[in-house]
Design an enzyme around this catalytic site. Structure first.
Site, PDB file in Angstrom:
ATOM      1  CG  ASP A  45      -1.996   1.046   1.350  1.00 36.93           C
ATOM      2  OD1 ASP A  45      -2.302   1.768   0.171  1.00 36.93           O
ATOM      3  OD2 ASP A  45      -2.268   1.630   2.315  1.00 36.93           O
ATOM      4  CB  SER A  46       0.254   4.758  -0.977  1.00 34.54           C
ATOM      5  OG  SER A  46      -0.813   5.091  -0.106  1.00 34.54           O
TER       6      SER A  46
ATOM      7  CE1 TYR B  64       2.562   5.624  -3.834  1.00 33.68           C
ATOM      8  CE2 TYR B  64       1.277   3.848  -4.561  1.00 33.68           C
ATOM      9  CZ  TYR B  64       2.388   4.206  -4.125  1.00 33.68           C
ATOM     10  OH  TYR B  64       3.383   3.368  -4.094  1.00 33.68           O
ATOM     11  N   GLY B  65      -2.781   9.757  -4.338  1.00 27.97           N
ATOM     12  CA  GLY B  65      -3.979  10.502  -4.887  1.00 27.97           C
ATOM     13  C   GLY B  65      -3.402  11.789  -5.606  1.00 27.97           C
TER      14      GLY B  65
ATOM     15  CB  CYS C 225      -3.130   1.172  -2.808  1.00 29.36           C
ATOM     16  SG  CYS C 225      -3.265   2.766  -3.262  1.00 29.36           S
ATOM     17  CG  ASN C 226      -9.653   1.412  -3.717  1.00 30.65           C
ATOM     18  OD1 ASN C 226     -10.541   0.794  -4.282  1.00 30.65           O
ATOM     19  ND2 ASN C 226      -9.429   1.263  -2.527  1.00 30.65           N
ATOM     20  CB  THR C 227      -4.625   5.407  -5.898  1.00 27.22           C
ATOM     21  OG1 THR C 227      -5.576   6.229  -5.110  1.00 27.22           O
ATOM     22  CG2 THR C 227      -4.031   6.603  -6.913  1.00 27.22           C
TER      23      THR C 227
ATOM     24  CB  CYS D  35      -9.185   5.597  -0.182  1.00 25.42           C
ATOM     25  SG  CYS D  35      -7.416   5.832   0.600  1.00 25.42           S
ATOM     26  CB  THR D  36      -7.204   0.316   1.796  1.00 27.00           C
ATOM     27  OG1 THR D  36      -5.789   1.253   1.555  1.00 27.00           O
ATOM     28  CG2 THR D  36      -7.623  -0.438   0.610  1.00 27.00           C
ATOM     29  CG  HIS D  37      -5.113   5.479   4.222  1.00 24.90           C
ATOM     30  ND1 HIS D  37      -4.604   5.055   2.947  1.00 24.90           N
ATOM     31  CD2 HIS D  37      -4.157   5.792   4.907  1.00 24.90           C
ATOM     32  CE1 HIS D  37      -3.139   4.987   3.097  1.00 24.90           C
ATOM     33  NE2 HIS D  37      -2.914   5.477   4.492  1.00 24.90           N
TER      34      HIS D  37
END
Length: 256
Positions: free
Chosen positions: A3-4, A35-36, A67-69, A181-183
């Site tokens: 992940d970022s 990343y976004g 990470c979706n992005t 977003c996983t966050h």
């Protein structure tokens, strides 16, 4: 699990529930966060390069891009260059479209995620006849990371990140929110309070874990040592997140 930052811990928690004996290396590209706010070209080059080096060094049997992005931009490219099976993370538009009662739902992600053609295709395939609103709220990533460090996160700060979504035409009908977003699940309580009404939150963590189970169903797991986490950034800064990793059974934090 890559992940970022540390949003992927939400996916790791689900994986622990289904595959408690699976040995895991958690990789956080803290030096590249967020990343976004990056261009598609920057994200694609960074993710492909890092995962190539990590795959060579650690020889994992499977890689999860939590990470979706990164997934919406670079998943196809990474799959082309690596032989390792790869599980991606994409916005949970299909279940959200099925869950909405009003016919209006929203996708909340980073700016880079919500503008992707991948999201357009998911909308076309699964959200026909529904109204899908989108909003980029990259500032929630910073707030989620701060919360994991034990810092206070105000509902007002979260509400400010949602303002652009709530101002859109039709926002009053939103009853389901995709956390793309996983966050963002780390801020579930704050998001619910900031939204100001009952809302269904949907994220991809459980789906990630189930996919990993499917791909490894015929494999045996033997943990030869403790799980650990690696960072591309400052190790001392990474160590401030030690309690969050400890909650997932990881106490060994390393520099990549």
């Amino acid at each position: 699990m890559f992940d970022s930052g540390v949003g992927g811990l939400t996916g790791l928690a689900e994986l622990r529930r289904l595959l408690p004996h699976a040995p895991v290396i958690y990789a956080a590209d803290m030096a590249g966060l967020p990343y976004g706010a990056k261009s598609e070209a920057e994200v694609a080059a960074r993710v492909a390069g890092l995962l190539g080096r990590m795959a060579e060094r650690y020889r994992p049997r499977l890689i999860t891009i939590a990470c979706n992005t990164a997934s919406t931009i670079a998943l196809g490219m990474v799959r082309e260059v690596l032989e390792t099976p790869i599980v991606g993370t994409v916005p949970a538009i299909k279940p959200a479209a099925a869950l909405t009662r009003t016919g209006t739902f929203a996708v909340l992600g980073t700016q880079a995620t919500v503008r992707q053609g991948y999201v357009d295709r998911l909308e076309a395939e699964f959200a026909g006849g529904k109204r899908m609103l989108r909003h980029g709220a990259g500032g929630l990533v910073t707030l989620a990371e701060a919360k994991l460090r034990g810092e206070a996160v105000s509902v007002a700060a979260v509400r400010a990140e949602l303002a652009g979504l709530l101002a859109q035409d039709g926002a009053g009908d939103i009853d389901t929110l995709v956390l793309a977003c996983t966050h963002f699940p780390l801020l579930e309580a704050e998001l619910r309070e900031a939204f100001g009404r009952d809302i269904t939150l949907v994220d991809g963590a459980a789906g990630i874990a189930r996919r990993i189970v499917d791909l490894t169903s015929d494999q045996q797991f033997t943990r030869t040592g403790p799980d650990y986490a690696i960072t591309t950034g400052s190790l001392s800064d990474f160590q401030t997140l030690a309690p969050a990793f400890a909650a997932q059974g990881i106490s060994d934090l390393r520099k990549f």
